[in-house]
Write a protein that holds these residues in place. Structure first.
Motif, PDB file in Angstrom:
ATOM      1  N   THR A   1       0.884  -1.187   0.072  1.00 21.33           N
ATOM      2  CA  THR A   1      -0.030  -0.151  -0.274  1.00 21.33           C
ATOM      3  C   THR A   1       0.667   1.126  -0.307  1.00 21.33           C
ATOM      4  O   THR A   1       0.559   1.794  -1.043  1.00 21.33           O
ATOM      5  CB  THR A   1      -1.107  -0.157   0.710  1.00 21.33           C
ATOM      6  OG1 THR A   1      -1.435  -1.430   0.997  1.00 21.33           O
ATOM      7  CG2 THR A   1      -2.017   1.245   1.300  1.00 21.33           C
ATOM      8  N   LEU A   2       2.018   1.538   0.478  1.00 23.91           N
ATOM      9  CA  LEU A   2       2.534   2.658   1.070  1.00 23.91           C
ATOM     10  C   LEU A   2       3.535   2.820  -0.583  1.00 23.91           C
ATOM     11  O   LEU A   2       3.771   3.779  -0.714  1.00 23.91           O
ATOM     12  CB  LEU A   2       4.088   2.482   1.760  1.00 23.91           C
ATOM     13  CG  LEU A   2       3.411   1.604   3.618  1.00 23.91           C
ATOM     14  CD1 LEU A   2       4.268   1.657   4.708  1.00 23.91           C
ATOM     15  CD2 LEU A   2       2.579   3.471   3.936  1.00 23.91           C
ATOM     16  N   ILE A   3       3.527   1.242  -1.665  1.00 24.93           N
ATOM     17  CA  ILE A   3       4.685   1.803  -2.599  1.00 24.93           C
ATOM     18  C   ILE A   3       3.659   2.396  -3.859  1.00 24.93           C
ATOM     19  O   ILE A   3       3.421   2.927  -4.596  1.00 24.93           O
ATOM     20  CB  ILE A   3       5.526  -0.176  -2.861  1.00 24.93           C
ATOM     21  CG1 ILE A   3       6.548  -0.089  -1.992  1.00 24.93           C
ATOM     22  CG2 ILE A   3       5.177   0.198  -4.748  1.00 24.93           C
ATOM     23  CD1 ILE A   3       7.249  -1.554  -2.156  1.00 24.93           C
ATOM     24  N   ALA A   4       2.188   1.875  -3.865  1.00 24.64           N
ATOM     25  CA  ALA A   4       1.346   2.085  -4.616  1.00 24.64           C
ATOM     26  C   ALA A   4       1.214   3.715  -4.456  1.00 24.64           C
ATOM     27  O   ALA A   4       1.047   3.822  -5.398  1.00 24.64           O
ATOM     28  CB  ALA A   4       0.026   1.458  -4.332  1.00 24.64           C
ATOM     29  N   ALA A   5       0.392   4.111  -3.181  1.00 20.33           N
ATOM     30  CA  ALA A   5       0.900   5.163  -2.692  1.00 20.33           C
ATOM     31  C   ALA A   5       1.748   5.691  -3.170  1.00 20.33           C
ATOM     32  O   ALA A   5       1.614   6.950  -3.993  1.00 20.33           O
ATOM     33  CB  ALA A   5       0.457   5.775  -0.821  1.00 20.33           C
TER      34      ALA A   5
ATOM     35  N   THR B   1       1.577   9.267  -6.335  1.00 19.73           N
ATOM     36  CA  THR B   1       1.759  10.614  -6.183  1.00 19.73           C
ATOM     37  C   THR B   1       3.394  11.023  -7.021  1.00 19.73           C
ATOM     38  O   THR B   1       2.764  12.130  -8.045  1.00 19.73           O
ATOM     39  CB  THR B   1       2.346  10.881  -4.589  1.00 19.73           C
ATOM     40  OG1 THR B   1       1.045  10.310  -3.601  1.00 19.73           O
ATOM     41  CG2 THR B   1       2.974  12.001  -3.725  1.00 19.73           C
ATOM     42  N   ALA B   2       4.183  10.392  -7.456  1.00 20.78           N
ATOM     43  CA  ALA B   2       4.848  10.668  -7.689  1.00 20.78           C
ATOM     44  C   ALA B   2       4.276  10.664  -9.831  1.00 20.78           C
ATOM     45  O   ALA B   2       4.655  11.519 -10.225  1.00 20.78           O
ATOM     46  CB  ALA B   2       6.444   9.320  -8.049  1.00 20.78           C
ATOM     47  N   VAL B   3       3.456  10.024  -9.813  1.00 20.20           N
ATOM     48  CA  VAL B   3       3.131  10.154 -11.429  1.00 20.20           C
ATOM     49  C   VAL B   3       2.382  11.407 -11.259  1.00 20.20           C
ATOM     50  O   VAL B   3       2.009  11.361 -12.418  1.00 20.20           O
ATOM     51  CB  VAL B   3       2.336   8.968 -11.794  1.00 20.20           C
ATOM     52  CG1 VAL B   3       1.356   8.824 -12.890  1.00 20.20           C
ATOM     53  CG2 VAL B   3       3.131   7.401 -12.181  1.00 20.20           C
ATOM     54  N   THR B   4       1.473  11.476 -10.521  1.00 21.05           N
ATOM     55  CA  THR B   4       0.692  12.200 -10.358  1.00 21.05           C
ATOM     56  C   THR B   4       1.279  13.741 -10.162  1.00 21.05           C
ATOM     57  O   THR B   4       1.407  14.733 -11.134  1.00 21.05           O
ATOM     58  CB  THR B   4      -0.458  12.755  -8.918  1.00 21.05           C
ATOM     59  OG1 THR B   4      -1.259  11.102  -8.866  1.00 21.05           O
ATOM     60  CG2 THR B   4      -1.295  13.663  -8.591  1.00 21.05           C
ATOM     61  N   THR B   5       2.395  14.437 -10.133  1.00 19.58           N
ATOM     62  CA  THR B   5       3.649  14.810  -9.586  1.00 19.58           C
ATOM     63  C   THR B   5       4.190  15.200 -11.439  1.00 19.58           C
ATOM     64  O   THR B   5       4.363  16.349 -11.641  1.00 19.58           O
ATOM     65  CB  THR B   5       4.796  14.671  -8.630  1.00 19.58           C
ATOM     66  OG1 THR B   5       3.691  14.533  -6.617  1.00 19.58           O
ATOM     67  CG2 THR B   5       5.134  16.200  -8.386  1.00 19.58           C
ATOM     68  N   ILE B   6       4.765  14.049 -11.349  1.00 21.73           N
ATOM     69  CA  ILE B   6       4.736  14.218 -12.974  1.00 21.73           C
ATOM     70  C   ILE B   6       4.095  14.661 -14.004  1.00 21.73           C
ATOM     71  O   ILE B   6       3.913  15.853 -14.862  1.00 21.73           O
ATOM     72  CB  ILE B   6       5.598  12.256 -13.881  1.00 21.73           C
ATOM     73  CG1 ILE B   6       6.960  12.661 -12.867  1.00 21.73           C
ATOM     74  CG2 ILE B   6       6.000  13.196 -15.226  1.00 21.73           C
ATOM     75  CD1 ILE B   6       7.200  11.507 -12.578  1.00 21.73           C
ATOM     76  N   THR B   7       2.721  14.206 -13.880  1.00 24.85           N
ATOM     77  CA  THR B   7       2.031  14.788 -14.860  1.00 24.85           C
ATOM     78  C   THR B   7       0.539  16.117 -14.648  1.00 24.85           C
ATOM     79  O   THR B   7       0.167  16.153 -15.377  1.00 24.85           O
ATOM     80  CB  THR B   7       0.835  13.177 -15.828  1.00 24.85           C
ATOM     81  OG1 THR B   7       0.381  12.839 -13.821  1.00 24.85           O
ATOM     82  CG2 THR B   7       1.410  11.802 -15.418  1.00 24.85           C
ATOM     83  N   GLY B   8       1.534  16.270 -13.724  1.00 24.46           N
ATOM     84  CA  GLY B   8       0.682  17.886 -13.393  1.00 24.46           C
ATOM     85  C   GLY B   8      -0.809  17.796 -12.686  1.00 24.46           C
ATOM     86  O   GLY B   8      -1.786  18.275 -12.843  1.00 24.46           O
ATOM     87  N   GLY B   9      -0.749  16.321 -12.048  1.00 25.28           N
ATOM     88  CA  GLY B   9      -1.858  16.740 -11.653  1.00 25.28           C
ATOM     89  C   GLY B   9      -3.113  15.355 -12.109  1.00 25.28           C
ATOM     90  O   GLY B   9      -4.292  15.452 -11.081  1.00 25.28           O
ATOM     91  N   GLY B  10      -2.889  14.717 -13.598  1.00 23.03           N
ATOM     92  CA  GLY B  10      -3.776  13.368 -13.918  1.00 23.03           C
ATOM     93  C   GLY B  10      -4.777  14.926 -14.508  1.00 23.03           C
ATOM     94  O   GLY B  10      -6.138  14.307 -14.859  1.00 23.03           O
TER      95      GLY B  10
END
Length: 83
Positions: A64-68, A72-81
């Motif tokens: 769960t920690l890894i998924a979170a 977060t990393a993907v959301t940050t890279i993509t600009g919030g989704g």
């Protein structure tokens, strides 16, 4: 005369290197014939290690920690989704 000595030395060196190469290649082929791949013990060891990792991840809630963290990393890279 000096040219003949150099030519003979070069010829002897070439022969010696060729013989050495042949010997090394023969030894490598013999070793390759004996060692055809991983044994059942090696595969069993890998299965045990993988099973231990899976159990550790599940027991510590690490998945769960890894998924979170990845979310977060993907959301940050993509600009919030936002699309």
């Amino acid at each position: 005369m000096a040219q003949d000595i150099s030519l003979k030395a070069a010829a002897k060196a070439t022969i010696a290197v060729g013989q050495w190469r042949d010997t090394v290649v023969k030894r490598m082929h013999k070793k390759a014939d004996r060692d055809k791949g991983a044994s059942i013990v090696e595969y069993a060891g890998l299965v045990v290690i993988i099973a231990l990792i899976v159990v550790a991840v599940k027991a510590t809630n690490l998945g769960t920690l890894i998924a979170a963290a990845l979310t977060t990393a993907v959301t940050t890279i993509t600009g919030g989704g936002a699309a």
